[in-house]
Scaffold this motif. Sequence first.
Motif, PDB file in Angstrom:
ATOM      1  N   THR A 101       0.832  -1.204   0.000  1.00  0.00           N
ATOM      2  CA  THR A 101       0.000   0.000   0.000  1.00  0.00           C
ATOM      3  C   THR A 101       0.870   1.258   0.000  1.00  0.00           C
ATOM      4  N   VAL A 102       1.936   1.249   0.789  1.00  0.00           N
ATOM      5  CA  VAL A 102       2.842   2.399   0.821  1.00  0.00           C
ATOM      6  C   VAL A 102       3.574   2.534  -0.513  1.00  0.00           C
ATOM      7  N   LEU A 103       4.014   1.423  -1.093  1.00  0.00           N
ATOM      8  CA  LEU A 103       4.682   1.475  -2.391  1.00  0.00           C
ATOM      9  C   LEU A 103       3.757   2.032  -3.468  1.00  0.00           C
ATOM     10  N   GLU A 104       2.484   1.651  -3.426  1.00  0.00           N
ATOM     11  CA  GLU A 104       1.523   2.201  -4.383  1.00  0.00           C
ATOM     12  C   GLU A 104       1.374   3.700  -4.196  1.00  0.00           C
ATOM     13  N   SER A 105       1.389   4.154  -2.957  1.00  0.00           N
ATOM     14  CA  SER A 105       1.305   5.585  -2.682  1.00  0.00           C
ATOM     15  C   SER A 105       2.527   6.315  -3.229  1.00  0.00           C
ATOM     16  N   LEU A 106       3.691   5.704  -3.130  1.00  0.00           N
ATOM     17  CA  LEU A 106       4.892   6.296  -3.712  1.00  0.00           C
ATOM     18  C   LEU A 106       4.756   6.401  -5.227  1.00  0.00           C
ATOM     19  N   GLY A 107       4.085   5.420  -5.825  1.00  0.00           N
ATOM     20  CA  GLY A 107       3.808   5.513  -7.255  1.00  0.00           C
ATOM     21  C   GLY A 107       2.904   6.683  -7.589  1.00  0.00           C
ATOM     22  N   PHE A 108       1.898   6.906  -6.754  1.00  0.00           N
ATOM     23  CA  PHE A 108       1.027   8.071  -6.969  1.00  0.00           C
ATOM     24  C   PHE A 108       1.818   9.366  -6.797  1.00  0.00           C
ATOM     25  N   ALA A 109       2.737   9.391  -5.843  1.00  0.00           N
ATOM     26  CA  ALA A 109       3.576  10.582  -5.667  1.00  0.00           C
ATOM     27  C   ALA A 109       4.350  10.872  -6.947  1.00  0.00           C
ATOM     28  N   HIS A 110       4.896   9.839  -7.544  1.00  0.00           N
ATOM     29  CA  HIS A 110       5.605  10.021  -8.821  1.00  0.00           C
ATOM     30  C   HIS A 110       4.664  10.557  -9.888  1.00  0.00           C
ATOM     31  N   ASP A 111       3.463   9.997  -9.971  1.00  0.00           N
ATOM     32  CA  ASP A 111       2.498  10.432 -10.982  1.00  0.00           C
ATOM     33  C   ASP A 111       2.080  11.888 -10.787  1.00  0.00           C
ATOM     34  N   LEU A 112       2.148  12.368  -9.553  1.00  0.00           N
ATOM     35  CA  LEU A 112       1.808  13.760  -9.255  1.00  0.00           C
ATOM     36  C   LEU A 112       2.994  14.706  -9.470  1.00  0.00           C
ATOM     37  N   GLY A 113       4.123  14.160  -9.847  1.00  0.00           N
ATOM     38  CA  GLY A 113       5.314  14.993  -9.993  1.00  0.00           C
ATOM     39  C   GLY A 113       5.890  15.438  -8.673  1.00  0.00           C
ATOM     40  N   SER A 114       5.602  14.691  -7.607  1.00  0.00           N
ATOM     41  CA  SER A 114       6.072  15.079  -6.266  1.00  0.00           C
ATOM     42  C   SER A 114       7.555  14.799  -6.115  1.00  0.00           C
ATOM     43  N   GLU A 115       8.246  15.721  -5.486  1.00  0.00           N
ATOM     44  CA  GLU A 115       9.661  15.509  -5.177  1.00  0.00           C
ATOM     45  C   GLU A 115       9.851  14.828  -3.827  1.00  0.00           C
ATOM     46  N   TYR A 116       8.808  14.835  -2.988  1.00  0.00           N
ATOM     47  CA  TYR A 116       8.941  14.337  -1.625  1.00  0.00           C
ATOM     48  C   TYR A 116       7.769  13.423  -1.268  1.00  0.00           C
ATOM     49  N   ALA A 117       8.073  12.370  -0.487  1.00  0.00           N
ATOM     50  CA  ALA A 117       7.031  11.488   0.029  1.00  0.00           C
ATOM     51  C   ALA A 117       7.385  11.074   1.445  1.00  0.00           C
ATOM     52  N   VAL A 118       6.439  11.253   2.353  1.00  0.00           N
ATOM     53  CA  VAL A 118       6.640  10.983   3.770  1.00  0.00           C
ATOM     54  C   VAL A 118       6.134   9.587   4.113  1.00  0.00           C
ATOM     55  N   ILE A 119       6.928   8.863   4.887  1.00  0.00           N
ATOM     56  CA  ILE A 119       6.583   7.513   5.327  1.00  0.00           C
ATOM     57  C   ILE A 119       6.630   7.461   6.846  1.00  0.00           C
ATOM     58  N   HIS A 120       5.600   6.870   7.456  1.00  0.00           N
ATOM     59  CA  HIS A 120       5.623   6.630   8.899  1.00  0.00           C
ATOM     60  C   HIS A 120       6.371   5.338   9.201  1.00  0.00           C
ATOM     61  N   PRO A 121       7.123   5.290  10.295  1.00  0.00           N
ATOM     62  CA  PRO A 121       7.733   4.026  10.716  1.00  0.00           C
ATOM     63  C   PRO A 121       6.663   3.059  11.196  1.00  0.00           C
TER      64      PRO A 121
END
Length: 259
Positions: free
Chosen positions: A84-104
């Motif tokens: 689920t987190v990896l998919e969210s990172l994919g969405f970040a890429h699709d949005l042109g985001s330079e940053y993505a925050v992950i909770h431990p």
Amino acid sequence: MKFGASTLCLFQERFDSLCKKLPTTGITVWEIADDGFHSLDQDRVRRLNEMRDSYSIVFSVHTPWTSVNISALHPNVRGKMQQTVLESLGFAHDLGSEYAVIHPGTSPFFVKGVDKLCWRYTAEFLERASLFCADHAITPLLENIFPPYFLFHDADHIEEYFHEEAPENLRLACDFAHANICGNLLPLLEKVADCVGYVHLSGNHGEKDEHLPIDEGNVDWRRGLDVLLKAGFDAPIIVENQTIGDVHKSLESLKSFIQ
């Protein structure tokens, strides 16, 4: 240096309302909280990209956290949550985001003696996530949280991890309010200022995560930012408040401090 806000301030509203309100705020840097009513999918990414192009908005992404534990003990559950987190990172890429925050990850309160194992699961996943981000031009960010169940809050542990173990491209999303609850904001920054790649700001009184305007409560955010600025910090600062009105209060205080 970019100042912006988290969509936490609209977290109880539906996604359609979010899309209507963001362009009206005058704020052009937004961290999308990919969770709850704002959970991302391809259609929502398309709508946000249209907003980005029309209003020159810059997005970052906070990957899912409310129901996600990347250190879950059950392997099937852990695998699905990490995916689920990896998919969210994919969405970040699709949005042109330079940053993505992950909770431990978290350690279960009813099972003793598994903190080290749960942290190993977090660290192993961060290796995978950081490789993905390196291939997709994203800076992955690990956020400091607070006890008792989250695994990433002790200043010495954070220093050791970032200086000795962390993937080269992984940076700290330093949440000043979380560190204030731990009572270690300034000691933490003095240890890892060189590792901070993003900041979350909000106010609290040192007991719980209240998400107040930054001048309410006792978070010593000015001294904290002084430490970072002296270390050459020049990355996004995101305010995390519960209403648009509080966001504007926080941004006014922040801009008056950093001119």
